[in-house]
Scaffold this active site. Sequence first.
Site, short mmCIF file in Angstrom:
data_model
loop_
_atom_site.label_atom_id
_atom_site.label_comp_id
_atom_site.label_asym_id
_atom_site.label_seq_id
_atom_site.Cartn_x
_atom_site.Cartn_y
_atom_site.Cartn_z
N ASP A 167 55.50 -54.83 9.75
CA ASP A 167 55.10 -55.10 11.13
C ASP A 167 53.93 -54.20 11.51
O ASP A 167 53.92 -53.01 11.17
CB ASP A 167 56.29 -54.86 12.07
N ASN A 210 46.44 -56.50 21.21
CA ASN A 210 46.14 -57.88 21.59
C ASN A 210 45.84 -57.99 23.08
O ASN A 210 44.90 -58.67 23.50
CB ASN A 210 47.32 -58.78 21.22
N HIS A 225 42.88 -62.04 22.21
CA HIS A 225 43.50 -62.74 21.08
C HIS A 225 42.56 -62.90 19.88
O HIS A 225 43.02 -62.90 18.74
CB HIS A 225 44.00 -64.11 21.53
N ASP A 255 43.49 -61.77 16.25
CA ASP A 255 43.43 -62.63 15.06
C ASP A 255 42.70 -61.93 13.92
O ASP A 255 43.10 -62.02 12.75
CB ASP A 255 42.72 -63.94 15.39
N ASP A 311 53.07 -60.93 14.18
CA ASP A 311 52.38 -59.88 13.41
C ASP A 311 53.28 -59.32 12.32
O ASP A 311 53.08 -58.21 11.84
CB ASP A 311 51.94 -58.74 14.35
N ARG A 315 50.33 -47.06 -0.96
CA ARG A 315 48.92 -47.41 -1.19
C ARG A 315 48.40 -48.30 -0.08
O ARG A 315 47.26 -48.15 0.38
CB ARG A 315 48.76 -48.09 -2.55
#
Length: 222
Positions: free
Chosen positions: A112, A120, A125, A129, A155, A174
């Site tokens: 997440d 956002n 938006h 994106d 997300d 990583r």
Amino acid sequence: MEKIALLVALFVISVHALSSVRGYIRKSHKFLLYSVYLLSGLGIALESYWLLVISVFFTLFTMGRFLSFLKKTATRDFLTGAFTRHFLYKEWLPKMRKAGPSDQAITLVMVDIDGFKKFNDTYGHLAGDERLKEVASVLRSSVRKNDIVVRYGGDEFLLILNTDEEDAKKVMKRIEEKLRKRDITISYGLKRWIPSEVLESALKLADSRMYGMKQSKKIRNK
């Protein structure tokens, strides 16, 4: 008259079939649609049965390309290029079940993006994106070819890594480092899974662990 009736019938079939999908065919394939119209029109004008037959073959070919496009959009997320939940449950999971019992090490990782809603709301938006695409790109480039990246929702991403949890933790470290250089942080939870287990239960546990990491960050940042 019978010949003309047959030609008209073939024309109507071709035009009706393609008109029903016209708005969905990609621009690169629209020349096929117009070729069908042209061939069908010429077939009627010249009373050529073979031109109508060719136009029907063009119709079938274009419909085939359209169905292939539909399948791709059902299995790949349009925005991020990651696999979809449809692919996860309708293709990947049945394939794993069909393969039968296996002790192959598979680690599920629920990921997440931290602070995505605030980002956002602050930047809009379109910026959101772009961030989703950026994260998905890093995830996809950081795993092996036989691993899978799924956009699970909003997300949230799911990584299916063909390795044990210890190696999966190294992969996630990583990924964290790469994203941190882009001023992006993530929270995640891992769970080892084997095909004989219920997938939803494993995902629920991985999600719970991801939420736990997110909550611990909020506590530390207070």
